[in-house]
Design a protein around this motif. Structure first.
Motif, mmCIF file in Angstrom:
data_model
loop_
_atom_site.group_PDB
_atom_site.id
_atom_site.type_symbol
_atom_site.label_atom_id
_atom_site.label_comp_id
_atom_site.label_asym_id
_atom_site.label_seq_id
_atom_site.Cartn_x
_atom_site.Cartn_y
_atom_site.Cartn_z
ATOM 1 N N LEU A 14 0.813 -1.214 0.000
ATOM 2 C CA LEU A 14 0.000 0.000 0.000
ATOM 3 C C LEU A 14 0.849 1.267 0.000
ATOM 4 N N LEU A 25 2.784 2.228 2.415
ATOM 5 C CA LEU A 25 2.837 2.826 3.751
ATOM 6 C C LEU A 25 4.215 2.679 4.379
ATOM 7 N N ARG A 36 -5.608 3.299 -7.286
ATOM 8 C CA ARG A 36 -5.867 3.351 -5.847
ATOM 9 C C ARG A 36 -7.337 3.155 -5.455
ATOM 10 N N TYR A 87 -8.651 -1.114 2.061
ATOM 11 C CA TYR A 87 -7.717 -1.423 3.145
ATOM 12 C C TYR A 87 -8.430 -1.418 4.487
ATOM 13 N N PRO A 95 -6.996 -1.477 8.231
ATOM 14 C CA PRO A 95 -5.821 -1.540 9.106
ATOM 15 C C PRO A 95 -6.130 -2.293 10.402
ATOM 16 N N MET A 155 -15.622 7.884 5.743
ATOM 17 C CA MET A 155 -14.226 8.095 5.344
ATOM 18 C C MET A 155 -13.833 7.184 4.183
ATOM 19 N N GLY A 156 -14.540 6.058 4.029
ATOM 20 C CA GLY A 156 -14.272 5.173 2.905
ATOM 21 C C GLY A 156 -14.588 5.813 1.563
ATOM 22 N N TYR A 191 -14.058 9.090 0.941
ATOM 23 C CA TYR A 191 -13.255 10.312 0.750
ATOM 24 C C TYR A 191 -12.314 10.210 -0.452
ATOM 25 N N LEU A 247 -14.089 11.095 -3.442
ATOM 26 C CA LEU A 247 -14.594 12.472 -3.404
ATOM 27 C C LEU A 247 -13.510 13.481 -3.775
ATOM 28 N N GLY A 248 -12.299 13.253 -3.279
ATOM 29 C CA GLY A 248 -11.219 14.202 -3.542
ATOM 30 C C GLY A 248 -11.282 15.412 -2.634
ATOM 31 N N TRP A 249 -10.387 16.393 -2.896
ATOM 32 C CA TRP A 249 -10.256 17.573 -2.051
ATOM 33 C C TRP A 249 -11.564 18.370 -1.962
ATOM 34 N N ARG A 268 -14.590 18.448 -1.463
ATOM 35 C CA ARG A 268 -15.988 18.009 -1.577
ATOM 36 C C ARG A 268 -16.412 17.231 -0.346
ATOM 37 N N PHE A 281 -14.653 -0.854 10.691
ATOM 38 C CA PHE A 281 -13.529 -0.731 9.758
ATOM 39 C C PHE A 281 -13.819 -1.472 8.454
ATOM 40 N N ARG A 283 -16.199 0.571 6.430
ATOM 41 C CA ARG A 283 -15.499 1.682 5.794
ATOM 42 C C ARG A 283 -14.820 1.210 4.503
ATOM 43 N N GLN A 335 -15.459 1.890 0.168
ATOM 44 C CA GLN A 335 -14.457 2.236 -0.848
ATOM 45 C C GLN A 335 -14.825 1.629 -2.201
#
Lengths: 270, 290
Positions: free
Chosen positions: A67, A69, A88, A93, A95, A114-115, A117, A120-122, A124, A163, A166, A170
């Motif tokens: 990933l 990380l 991506r 994922y 965690p 949050m999944g 986001y 959605l991008g910046w 929005r 989790f 979430r 995605q």
């Protein structure tokens, strides 16, 4: 065993194109000390894939390297034949649960959103479509009625399912899960496993880092045994042999106990 | 013109400092939730070097000049923190203590040495140590208000992104967000608010304005957005109390008064907040044992 590609499956559809995930000579080091050496692994069919090995074997590190990380010293990982940054949104994922502060002032719905986001991008904000997707995801993991609860007031199993929800939000094609069954009650384990099986049935690849040999044999179609290096990989029954387990767990105190349990479990499953 | 028996200038300054208190609470909430509470402290203690440096370099002592110097020094202090951690393998807390000590020592030496070295008109710079609002002008207050509005707007725009990184940086990175950049925005805003809080609260205590209101606000709510608003409001109240009390007793420095007001709010929150407060927890225990 240098090139241990999972052999073409008797189970699950063949992709035909490039492998879904291709670990090529992956090497990772922390502070000069290697923790993953030359792992070479191709997974080319949708299935439930377990990454199994003793504590400290580098299983989670392998996932994090895939990933981006943790930095790789050498090698590469491709998804659908492409580097991660190009695909991506198709990679989900989950965690480890202990990596976040569950006293954080957000509720279940906030976390699942949050999944969405990444797509959605910046700037929005999630709208009606994202909320519906989050509600559907919560429904699939059986937490629809807890959407408004602060995440600290959930059981460990419920937190793990948040989790997972979430990750469902995605809407990915490949899922990477880091120890999703650790410290989780039986009911949640079964629910999580059922959702993972559904994902596989929908043609998605589910890769799970897992440490419990007893359950590995019954849950996964294919496994990779990892102890810093890749010991073996392929269909579960062919890989979880006493010899392979001995090689993977050699030098670990719990080896005899784990071996005994694994072999006993394997005897009971087809 | 007067209100409540206070001169116009005091009122304008109170509005400016109130805006700073609000923005510090909002920005501080992100910082506290990202577990970076001491970052503000390191930045704050480094500011004095910048205040003295800006005066030495330009010969001017207007607020804008001094604050630009303070911000540069705060950022340099944070960079030093990263370098010490990276190249000496010093642990986080120890590295923070080193940067705080060294930069503060240097700052105090410069500020207290200036008059002795013949810079007669440097008197007043030491007010940045503990904060003193009596000397602020209406123009200064406008500047502080502008900075506070800027910081609040940035947090509003990036609420989704900063919350994601504060809660789960690994997931944020795995889903493609530039975690380092978003962290830099959070830390940068903290540095900006520490500098904006400097004239009123001073280098020694300004970090309290960034940390205490968020922690107090957390006791009252489980919602991120409510927490930010509440922390802002608490910071605003503490700042106004400090300014008004020190206007009534000019011999009292503003900074300690602001911090004491914030501490009182914290104490009330800790005891009386529903659910997370001490009384509520005792009542719950009693109900369980009954």
């Amino acid at each position: 065993m240098s090139r241990a590609a999972a052999d073409p499956g008797q189970d699950g559809p063949r992709a035909g194109g490039p492998p879904l995930v291709d670990f090529h000579d992956v090497t990772v080091a922390y502070g000069g000390r290697p923790v993953i050496w030359n792992v070479d692994l191709e997974i080319d069919a949708a299935c439930l894939f377990g990454i199994i090995g003793p504590n400290g074997a580098g299983k989670s590190t392998l996932l994090k390297a895939a990933l981006g990380l943790v930095p790789m010293v050498g090698g590469s990982v491709h998804f659908f034949g492409k580097p991660l940054r190009e695909v991506r949104p198709r990679v989900g994922y989950v965690p480890q649960r202990e990596t976040v502060d569950w006293d954080f002032p957000v509720n279940v719905m906030d976390v699942v959103l949050m999944g969405t986001y990444g797509r959605l991008g910046w700037f929005r904000r999630p709208g009606a479509r994202e909320r519906q997707l989050a509600r559907d995801s919560l429904d699939r993991v059986g937490l629809a009625d807890l959407a408004g609860r602060q995440i600290g007031r959930l059981s460990g199993g419920q937190q793990q399912r948040v989790f997972l929800a979430r990750a469902l939000a995605q809407q990915a094609d490949v899922y990477l899960l880091d120890e999703p069954m650790a410290g989780v009650d039986m009911r949640s384990q079964e629910q999580i496993f059922r959702v993972l099986a559904e994902l596989k049935a929908e043609g998605r690849l589910v890769i799970v880092v897992h440490h419990d040999l007893r359950t590995a044999a019954e849950w996964f179609d294919r496994v990779a045994l990892v102890d810093m290096r890749l010991v073996a990989s392929g269909p579960t029954a062919a890989v979880l042999t006493p010899e392979n387990l001995q090689r993977t767990y050699a030098g670990h105190i719990d080896v005899l106990e784990e071996l005994g349990r694994a072999v006993a479990t394997r005897g009971r499953t087809p | 013109m007067t209100l409540l028996g206070l001169p116009y200038n005091t009122l304008v300054v109170a509005v400016g400092v109130a805006a700073v208190g609000f923005a510090a609470g909002v920005v501080g909430s992100l910082c506290v939730l990202r577990k970076r509470s001491l970052v503000g402290d390191a930045a704050a203690h480094a500011t004095l070097v910048g205040v003295a440096g800006a005066f030495l370099a330009t010969g001017r002592r207007d607020l804008a000049t001094l604050l630009v110097g303070a911000l540069s020094a705060a950022i340099a202090g944070l960079a030093a923190l990263l370098l010490v951690r990276r190249f000496t393998r010093t642990r986080d807390d120890a590295a923070t203590a080193i940067v705080i000590g060294v930069s503060f020592g240097l700052g105090i030496t410069l500020v207290s040495g200036l008059p002795a070295w013949g810079y007669a008109n440097s008197a007043g710079l030491e007010q940045f140590l503990l904060g003193h609002t009596a000397a602020l002008t209406a123009a200064d207050a406008m500047l502080l208000t502008g900075v506070a509005c800027f910081a609040t707007v940035v947090v509003t725009l990036l609420f989704k992104e900063t919350t994601l990184v504060a809660f789960d940086a690994a997931f944020a990175a795995a889903t493609g967000w530039p975690v380092l950049l978003i962290d830099a925005v959070i830390v940068g805003l903290v540095a900006v608010m520490v500098v904006a809080g400097l004239p009123a609260v001073g280098a020694v205590l300004v970090t309290a304005l960034v940390v205490i209101p968020p922690v107090a606000a957390r006791a009252w709510t489980d919602r991120m957005s409510t927490m930010l608003l509440l922390a802002g409001t608490m910071g605003l109240v503490a700042a106004v109390v400090g300014v008004l009390v020190s206007a009534a007793w000019p011999r009292l420095a503003t900074g300690p008064l602001v911090v004491l007001a914030a501490a009182a709010i914290f104490g009330i929150s800790f005891i009386a907040a529903p659910k997370r407060g001490w009384i509520a927890r005792r009542l719950r225990d009693a109900a369980r044992n009954a």
